[in-house]
Motif scaffolding. Sequence first.
Motif, PDB file in Angstrom:
ATOM      1  N   ALA A  28      42.037  36.726 -30.739  1.00 20.27           N
ATOM      2  CA  ALA A  28      41.576  38.077 -31.068  1.00 20.27           C
ATOM      3  C   ALA A  28      42.038  39.043 -29.981  1.00 20.27           C
ATOM      4  O   ALA A  28      42.377  40.197 -30.262  1.00 20.27           O
ATOM      5  CB  ALA A  28      40.057  38.095 -31.197  1.00 20.27           C
ATOM      6  N   SER A  29      42.098  38.571 -28.743  1.00 20.55           N
ATOM      7  CA  SER A  29      42.453  39.459 -27.632  1.00 20.55           C
ATOM      8  C   SER A  29      43.862  40.042 -27.763  1.00 20.55           C
ATOM      9  O   SER A  29      44.115  41.149 -27.284  1.00 20.55           O
ATOM     10  CB  SER A  29      42.341  38.704 -26.305  1.00 20.55           C
ATOM     11  OG  SER A  29      41.018  38.221 -26.135  1.00 20.55           O
TER      12      SER A  29
ATOM     13  N   PHE B 156      33.744  42.972 -25.942  1.00 23.82           N
ATOM     14  CA  PHE B 156      35.047  42.843 -26.597  1.00 23.82           C
ATOM     15  C   PHE B 156      35.572  44.197 -27.083  1.00 23.82           C
ATOM     16  O   PHE B 156      36.782  44.437 -27.082  1.00 23.82           O
ATOM     17  CB  PHE B 156      34.989  41.828 -27.749  1.00 23.82           C
ATOM     18  CG  PHE B 156      34.826  40.411 -27.263  1.00 23.82           C
ATOM     19  CD1 PHE B 156      35.779  39.832 -26.447  1.00 23.82           C
ATOM     20  CD2 PHE B 156      33.705  39.668 -27.596  1.00 23.82           C
ATOM     21  CE1 PHE B 156      35.632  38.532 -25.976  1.00 23.82           C
ATOM     22  CE2 PHE B 156      33.547  38.364 -27.136  1.00 23.82           C
ATOM     23  CZ  PHE B 156      34.507  37.792 -26.324  1.00 23.82           C
TER      24      PHE B 156
ATOM     25  N   CYS C  35      33.902  46.980 -33.343  1.00 26.24           N
ATOM     26  CA  CYS C  35      33.707  45.521 -33.326  1.00 26.24           C
ATOM     27  C   CYS C  35      32.453  45.246 -34.160  1.00 26.24           C
ATOM     28  O   CYS C  35      31.345  45.614 -33.775  1.00 26.24           O
ATOM     29  CB  CYS C  35      33.532  45.027 -31.893  1.00 26.24           C
ATOM     30  SG  CYS C  35      33.263  43.249 -31.798  1.00 26.24           S
TER      31      CYS C  35
ATOM     32  N   ASP D 140      37.151  44.401 -35.639  1.00 26.53           N
ATOM     33  CA  ASP D 140      37.147  43.036 -35.126  1.00 26.53           C
ATOM     34  C   ASP D 140      35.978  42.310 -35.786  1.00 26.53           C
ATOM     35  O   ASP D 140      34.817  42.670 -35.574  1.00 26.53           O
ATOM     36  CB  ASP D 140      36.971  43.090 -33.597  1.00 26.53           C
ATOM     37  CG  ASP D 140      36.913  41.711 -32.947  1.00 26.53           C
ATOM     38  OD1 ASP D 140      36.889  40.701 -33.673  1.00 26.53           O
ATOM     39  OD2 ASP D 140      36.891  41.669 -31.694  1.00 26.53           O
TER      40      ASP D 140
ATOM     41  N   SER E 159      35.642  38.889 -35.596  1.00 27.76           N
ATOM     42  CA  SER E 159      35.826  37.513 -35.107  1.00 27.76           C
ATOM     43  C   SER E 159      34.585  36.647 -35.268  1.00 27.76           C
ATOM     44  O   SER E 159      34.684  35.471 -35.591  1.00 27.76           O
ATOM     45  CB  SER E 159      36.224  37.526 -33.627  1.00 27.76           C
ATOM     46  OG  SER E 159      37.509  38.065 -33.482  1.00 27.76           O
TER      47      SER E 159
ATOM     48  N   GLN F 294      38.142  30.768 -34.116  1.00 28.10           N
ATOM     49  CA  GLN F 294      37.327  29.704 -33.499  1.00 28.10           C
ATOM     50  C   GLN F 294      35.829  29.945 -33.501  1.00 28.10           C
ATOM     51  O   GLN F 294      35.078  29.170 -32.926  1.00 28.10           O
ATOM     52  CB  GLN F 294      37.825  29.430 -32.081  1.00 28.10           C
ATOM     53  CG  GLN F 294      37.518  30.501 -31.057  1.00 28.10           C
ATOM     54  CD  GLN F 294      38.577  31.586 -30.980  1.00 28.10           C
ATOM     55  OE1 GLN F 294      39.313  31.794 -31.922  1.00 28.10           O
ATOM     56  NE2 GLN F 294      38.648  32.289 -29.871  1.00 28.10           N
TER      57      GLN F 294
HETATM   58  C1  LIG Z   1      35.564  35.633 -29.134  1.00 27.67           C
HETATM   59  C2  LIG Z   1      35.819  37.029 -29.479  1.00 27.67           C
HETATM   60  C3  LIG Z   1      36.981  37.703 -29.049  1.00 27.67           C
HETATM   61  C4  LIG Z   1      38.012  37.048 -28.177  1.00 27.67           C
HETATM   62  O1  LIG Z   1      38.673  36.046 -28.865  1.00 27.67           O
HETATM   63  P1  LIG Z   1      39.906  35.265 -28.241  1.00 27.67           P
HETATM   64  O2  LIG Z   1      40.424  34.509 -29.411  1.00 27.67           O
HETATM   65  O3  LIG Z   1      39.369  34.403 -27.154  1.00 27.67           O
HETATM   66  O4  LIG Z   1      40.884  36.250 -27.737  1.00 27.67           O
HETATM   67  C5  LIG Z   1      37.155  39.001 -29.460  1.00 27.67           C
HETATM   68  N1  LIG Z   1      36.253  39.639 -30.220  1.00 27.67           N
HETATM   69  C6  LIG Z   1      35.110  39.031 -30.635  1.00 27.67           C
HETATM   70  C7  LIG Z   1      34.137  39.789 -31.469  1.00 27.67           C
HETATM   71  C8  LIG Z   1      34.861  37.715 -30.270  1.00 27.67           C
HETATM   72  O5  LIG Z   1      33.733  37.117 -30.674  1.00 27.67           O
END
Ligand SMILES: *Cc1c(COP(=O)(O)O)cnc(C)c1O
Length: 362
Positions: free
Chosen positions: A76-77, A104, A150, A174, A176, A197
């Motif tokens: 995500a980074s 983040f 986010c 985002d 994630s 992940q």
């Molecule tokens: C874990 C996370 C990230 C970072 O993810 P990476 O794959 O380690 O770069 C970014 N944004 C959110 C919301 C996350 O939970």
Amino acid sequence: MKRVYNFSAGPSMLPLPVLEKAQKEFISYGDSGMSVTEMSHRSKVYEEIIARAESDLRSLMPVPENYKVLFLQGGASMQFAQIPLNLLSAYKTGKADYINSGNFANLAIQEAKRFGDIKVVASSKDDGYSHIPDWNDADFRPDADYVYICLNNTIYGTRFTTLPKTGKVPLVADASSCILSEPIDVSQFGILYAGAQKNVAPAGVTIVLIREDLLGRALDITPKMLDYQTMATSASMYNTPPCFPIYMAGLTFEWLLQTGGLKARKKINEEKAAILYGYLDESRLFKNPVLPRDRSIMNVTFVTGSAELDDAFCKEAEKAGFVNIKGHRSVGGMRASIYNAMPAEGIAELVEFMKAFELAHA
Ligand SMILES: *Cc1c(COP(=O)(O)O)cnc(C)c1O
């Protein structure tokens, strides 16, 4: 070996049926005579795996036809840089507006500032990110290239429950730590992305959904590998994709489809979160520090108010089979990440354990 209840924020638990299927297919996938980890990504058998993953994701979410599904690397980074590189209309003077709702989001802001004119429209940083900051839609610049949020703040346990109204300016999010936890209207976003992940697959693949009209406008300085157009044109196969994580993501999509899709998943996830929040609200020892309006249903944070007691709790929980429950190193306390793969029993048993701990220590 007994499997534990793993409350890790990421990489995190995967659904047992997904792991079991991957195990069954690991040495030889189908009648290929080889592991997915050994296949050419250009082979017919792998092309079918990635195409199926994409079509299952499309029907699951659903993803509208005018969106590309990209399977990228860099986590995500990487998106923190890739988004401004692709969407800013000009280097340094192109504009984008951000809401700073957590660590983040803040990292994304710092990265974007290297490329453009970045305005932070609202921030809850000074309140320790204990809530989603209130924003005023009128504060978004009408000539911004995009607005960034986010959706679920993994570290602080907060989430957006309404979206900014940005008019014609594309909203980028985002997702994630909340993707596939409930239905989400993809058409509200110019880009919606997620590292795998937390709720999808092992680390190594990032899913990017991008509206097609946002392709092909990357800044000149953008490396070819980071231009979304490169990956869209090549169906994420410009170079070797993260073959195995994509395959595992495909298994998760299949599992979600077979277990009732995202509406059913939302109901399960809300019920799971309610077990934990319900207890936290009546506990005299543990507290959830988040504004109730903004509580995440994926990451639940809590504290006792004493660092020593928090530490003792984490250690005893670990011994009892509730692992990775320590809060993020930047905030301390505890955090139970309860993604799709965490069964309701895991949370119910955790609550029983917390009640016993409370009795012993209150
Ligand atoms: C874990 C996370 C990230 C970072 O993810 P990476 O794959 O380690 O770069 C970014 N944004 C959110 C919301 C996350 O939970």
